[in-house]
Motif scaffolding. Structure first.
Motif, PDB file in Angstrom:
ATOM      1  N   ILE A 160       0.894  -1.154   0.000  1.00  0.00           N
ATOM      2  CA  ILE A 160       0.000   0.000   0.000  1.00  0.00           C
ATOM      3  C   ILE A 160       0.937   1.210   0.000  1.00  0.00           C
ATOM      4  O   ILE A 160       1.859   1.283   0.820  1.00  0.00           O
ATOM      5  CB  ILE A 160      -0.893   0.032   1.248  1.00  0.00           C
ATOM      6  CG1 ILE A 160      -1.832  -1.173   1.247  1.00  0.00           C
ATOM      7  CG2 ILE A 160      -1.677   1.337   1.295  1.00  0.00           C
ATOM      8  CD1 ILE A 160      -2.564  -1.348   2.554  1.00  0.00           C
ATOM      9  N   THR A 161       0.720   2.128  -0.928  1.00  0.00           N
ATOM     10  CA  THR A 161       1.646   3.247  -1.038  1.00  0.00           C
ATOM     11  C   THR A 161       0.940   4.588  -0.911  1.00  0.00           C
ATOM     12  O   THR A 161      -0.237   4.741  -1.254  1.00  0.00           O
ATOM     13  CB  THR A 161       2.396   3.232  -2.385  1.00  0.00           C
ATOM     14  OG1 THR A 161       1.439   3.340  -3.454  1.00  0.00           O
ATOM     15  CG2 THR A 161       3.191   1.941  -2.540  1.00  0.00           C
ATOM     16  N   PHE A 162       1.695   5.564  -0.421  1.00  0.00           N
ATOM     17  CA  PHE A 162       1.224   6.945  -0.344  1.00  0.00           C
ATOM     18  C   PHE A 162       2.347   7.819  -0.878  1.00  0.00           C
ATOM     19  O   PHE A 162       3.479   7.733  -0.416  1.00  0.00           O
ATOM     20  CB  PHE A 162       0.878   7.352   1.081  1.00  0.00           C
ATOM     21  CG  PHE A 162       0.477   8.794   1.183  1.00  0.00           C
ATOM     22  CD1 PHE A 162      -0.815   9.185   0.889  1.00  0.00           C
ATOM     23  CD2 PHE A 162       1.404   9.762   1.542  1.00  0.00           C
ATOM     24  CE1 PHE A 162      -1.175  10.527   0.947  1.00  0.00           C
ATOM     25  CE2 PHE A 162       1.048  11.096   1.611  1.00  0.00           C
ATOM     26  CZ  PHE A 162      -0.244  11.483   1.309  1.00  0.00           C
ATOM     27  N   ARG A 163       2.015   8.651  -1.852  1.00  0.00           N
ATOM     28  CA  ARG A 163       2.975   9.576  -2.448  1.00  0.00           C
ATOM     29  C   ARG A 163       2.376  10.971  -2.379  1.00  0.00           C
ATOM     30  O   ARG A 163       1.345  11.237  -2.975  1.00  0.00           O
ATOM     31  CB  ARG A 163       3.254   9.203  -3.924  1.00  0.00           C
ATOM     32  CG  ARG A 163       3.732   7.769  -4.127  1.00  0.00           C
ATOM     33  CD  ARG A 163       5.156   7.562  -3.633  1.00  0.00           C
ATOM     34  NE  ARG A 163       5.611   6.191  -3.815  1.00  0.00           N
ATOM     35  CZ  ARG A 163       5.678   5.295  -2.846  1.00  0.00           C
ATOM     36  NH1 ARG A 163       5.299   5.635  -1.627  1.00  0.00           N
ATOM     37  NH2 ARG A 163       6.128   4.074  -3.072  1.00  0.00           N
ATOM     38  N   SER A 164       3.020  11.862  -1.654  1.00  0.00           N
ATOM     39  CA  SER A 164       2.472  13.210  -1.501  1.00  0.00           C
ATOM     40  C   SER A 164       2.515  13.978  -2.816  1.00  0.00           C
ATOM     41  O   SER A 164       3.407  13.788  -3.643  1.00  0.00           O
ATOM     42  CB  SER A 164       3.247  13.977  -0.426  1.00  0.00           C
ATOM     43  OG  SER A 164       4.575  14.246  -0.842  1.00  0.00           O
ATOM     44  N   THR A 165       1.529  14.838  -2.996  1.00  0.00           N
ATOM     45  CA  THR A 165       1.476  15.717  -4.158  1.00  0.00           C
ATOM     46  C   THR A 165       1.526  17.182  -3.751  1.00  0.00           C
ATOM     47  O   THR A 165       1.868  18.049  -4.552  1.00  0.00           O
ATOM     48  CB  THR A 165       0.201  15.463  -4.984  1.00  0.00           C
ATOM     49  OG1 THR A 165      -0.946  15.599  -4.122  1.00  0.00           O
ATOM     50  CG2 THR A 165       0.218  14.055  -5.580  1.00  0.00           C
ATOM     51  N   SER A 166       1.192  17.465  -2.484  1.00  0.00           N
ATOM     52  CA  SER A 166       1.286  18.836  -1.986  1.00  0.00           C
ATOM     53  C   SER A 166       1.353  18.837  -0.465  1.00  0.00           C
ATOM     54  O   SER A 166       0.847  17.923   0.194  1.00  0.00           O
ATOM     55  CB  SER A 166       0.090  19.684  -2.445  1.00  0.00           C
ATOM     56  OG  SER A 166      -1.099  19.271  -1.803  1.00  0.00           O
ATOM     57  N   VAL A 167       2.000  19.864   0.059  1.00  0.00           N
ATOM     58  CA  VAL A 167       2.102  20.051   1.505  1.00  0.00           C
ATOM     59  C   VAL A 167       1.707  21.499   1.793  1.00  0.00           C
ATOM     60  O   VAL A 167       2.272  22.428   1.218  1.00  0.00           O
ATOM     61  CB  VAL A 167       3.536  19.786   2.018  1.00  0.00           C
ATOM     62  CG1 VAL A 167       3.634  20.107   3.505  1.00  0.00           C
ATOM     63  CG2 VAL A 167       3.932  18.339   1.757  1.00  0.00           C
ATOM     64  N   ARG A 168       0.717  21.680   2.658  1.00  0.00           N
ATOM     65  CA  ARG A 168       0.271  23.030   3.000  1.00  0.00           C
ATOM     66  C   ARG A 168       0.524  23.290   4.481  1.00  0.00           C
ATOM     67  O   ARG A 168      -0.026  22.615   5.346  1.00  0.00           O
ATOM     68  CB  ARG A 168      -1.223  23.199   2.696  1.00  0.00           C
ATOM     69  CG  ARG A 168      -1.755  24.596   3.029  1.00  0.00           C
ATOM     70  CD  ARG A 168      -3.203  24.753   2.579  1.00  0.00           C
ATOM     71  NE  ARG A 168      -4.084  23.776   3.191  1.00  0.00           N
ATOM     72  CZ  ARG A 168      -4.651  23.920   4.390  1.00  0.00           C
ATOM     73  NH1 ARG A 168      -4.385  24.976   5.136  1.00  0.00           N
ATOM     74  NH2 ARG A 168      -5.462  22.973   4.851  1.00  0.00           N
ATOM     75  N   ARG A 169       1.371  24.246   4.744  1.00  0.00           N
ATOM     76  CA  ARG A 169       1.727  24.571   6.127  1.00  0.00           C
ATOM     77  C   ARG A 169       0.534  25.200   6.834  1.00  0.00           C
ATOM     78  O   ARG A 169      -0.139  26.073   6.292  1.00  0.00           O
ATOM     79  CB  ARG A 169       2.907  25.537   6.128  1.00  0.00           C
ATOM     80  CG  ARG A 169       3.502  25.781   7.479  1.00  0.00           C
ATOM     81  CD  ARG A 169       4.796  26.554   7.336  1.00  0.00           C
ATOM     82  NE  ARG A 169       5.515  26.584   8.585  1.00  0.00           N
ATOM     83  CZ  ARG A 169       6.794  26.884   8.686  1.00  0.00           C
ATOM     84  NH1 ARG A 169       7.490  27.166   7.591  1.00  0.00           N
ATOM     85  NH2 ARG A 169       7.394  26.906   9.850  1.00  0.00           N
ATOM     86  N   THR A 170       0.263  24.745   8.062  1.00  0.00           N
ATOM     87  CA  THR A 170      -0.853  25.290   8.834  1.00  0.00           C
ATOM     88  C   THR A 170      -0.392  25.936  10.131  1.00  0.00           C
ATOM     89  O   THR A 170      -1.184  26.499  10.867  1.00  0.00           O
ATOM     90  CB  THR A 170      -1.873  24.178   9.159  1.00  0.00           C
ATOM     91  OG1 THR A 170      -1.205  23.110   9.837  1.00  0.00           O
ATOM     92  CG2 THR A 170      -2.510  23.646   7.876  1.00  0.00           C
ATOM     93  N   GLY A 171       0.910  25.855  10.431  1.00  0.00           N
ATOM     94  CA  GLY A 171       1.477  26.444  11.645  1.00  0.00           C
ATOM     95  C   GLY A 171       2.981  26.275  11.621  1.00  0.00           C
ATOM     96  O   GLY A 171       3.540  25.714  10.673  1.00  0.00           O
ATOM     97  N   ASP A 172       3.668  26.749  12.660  1.00  0.00           N
ATOM     98  CA  ASP A 172       5.125  26.622  12.708  1.00  0.00           C
ATOM     99  C   ASP A 172       5.575  25.171  12.622  1.00  0.00           C
ATOM    100  O   ASP A 172       6.617  24.870  12.048  1.00  0.00           O
ATOM    101  CB  ASP A 172       5.678  27.236  14.002  1.00  0.00           C
ATOM    102  CG  ASP A 172       5.673  28.753  13.962  1.00  0.00           C
ATOM    103  OD1 ASP A 172       5.498  29.315  12.852  1.00  0.00           O
ATOM    104  OD2 ASP A 172       5.834  29.373  15.026  1.00  0.00           O
TER     105      ASP A 172
END
Length: 196
Positions: free
Chosen positions: A115-127
């Motif tokens: 089972i795989t997970f590959r990120s496509t975006s990362v959105r910062r929500t805090g420090d």
């Protein structure tokens, strides 16, 4: 029950997981953690839970997984998370249920070994927090999932994140037992990795 939840959780996991000894989350920011980290099974965990009508439910964990987390200190949005889970390692503490989960009714480990997970975006929500979106693939089905991640500690080149999320089992053809058992799998993950 299903690894799909993994998808959501992984997504979140993709961005991170657990706290490091002696450090506090408030003392560490994502921008301070720039680098590439290999996820270690030692100190990491991928746990899941599925609710049931009337109470109770099912919970367990995956004992074998691997992955990398790359944090871009200049632009957190360019960070990447790759996680692979081996469903053969699923464990609930009940042999009969474990065998059922590994069968073609759920994970079908004979034909779907990862089972795989590959990120496509990362959105910062805090420090020290972010939402990770990515592609979760299980049993030949791929869907977009989101996970929340929180940096828990950074010390001596070792990092710890806490990741959580929810995945719909039906999106991966693993919705056996619904509606008695919830279609939603809740993931609670901790990832420990060393820079290198």
């Amino acid at each position: 029950m299903s690894v799909h939840v993994f998808g959501r959780v992984l997504g979140a996991a993709a961005l991170i997981a657990v706290g490091l000894l002696g450090d506090t989350a408030s003392a560490v920011a994502l921008s301070d953690a720039a680098g590439r980290y290999a996820v270690s099974n030692n100190g990491s965990s991928i746990r899941f839970a599925i609710g049931k009508i009337g109470g109770g439910g099912l919970s367990g964990a995956f004992g074998q997984f691997k992955g990398t987390i790359r944090i871009d200190g200049g632009d957190i949005a360019r960070s990447k998370v790759d996680i692979t889970i081996f469903p053969e390692s699923v464990g609930t503490g009940q042999g009969r249920i474990d065998a059922f989960l590994k069968s073609d009714a759920v994970f079908d480990v004979a034909n779907s070994r990862e089972i795989t997970f590959r990120s496509t975006s990362v959105r910062r929500t805090g420090d020290n927090s972010a939402v990770i979106t990515g592609q979760l693939t299980a049993r030949g089905h791929t869907n977009t999932e989101k996970f929340t991640a929180e940096l828990q500690g950074l010390k001596g080149g070792q990092i710890r994140f806490r990741v959580s999320g929810q995945v719909f089992r039906s999106r991966y053809q693993m919705d056996v037992g619904t509606p008695i058992y919830s279609n939603i799998v809740a993931f609670d993950m901790e990832f420990s990795g060393r820079r290198g």
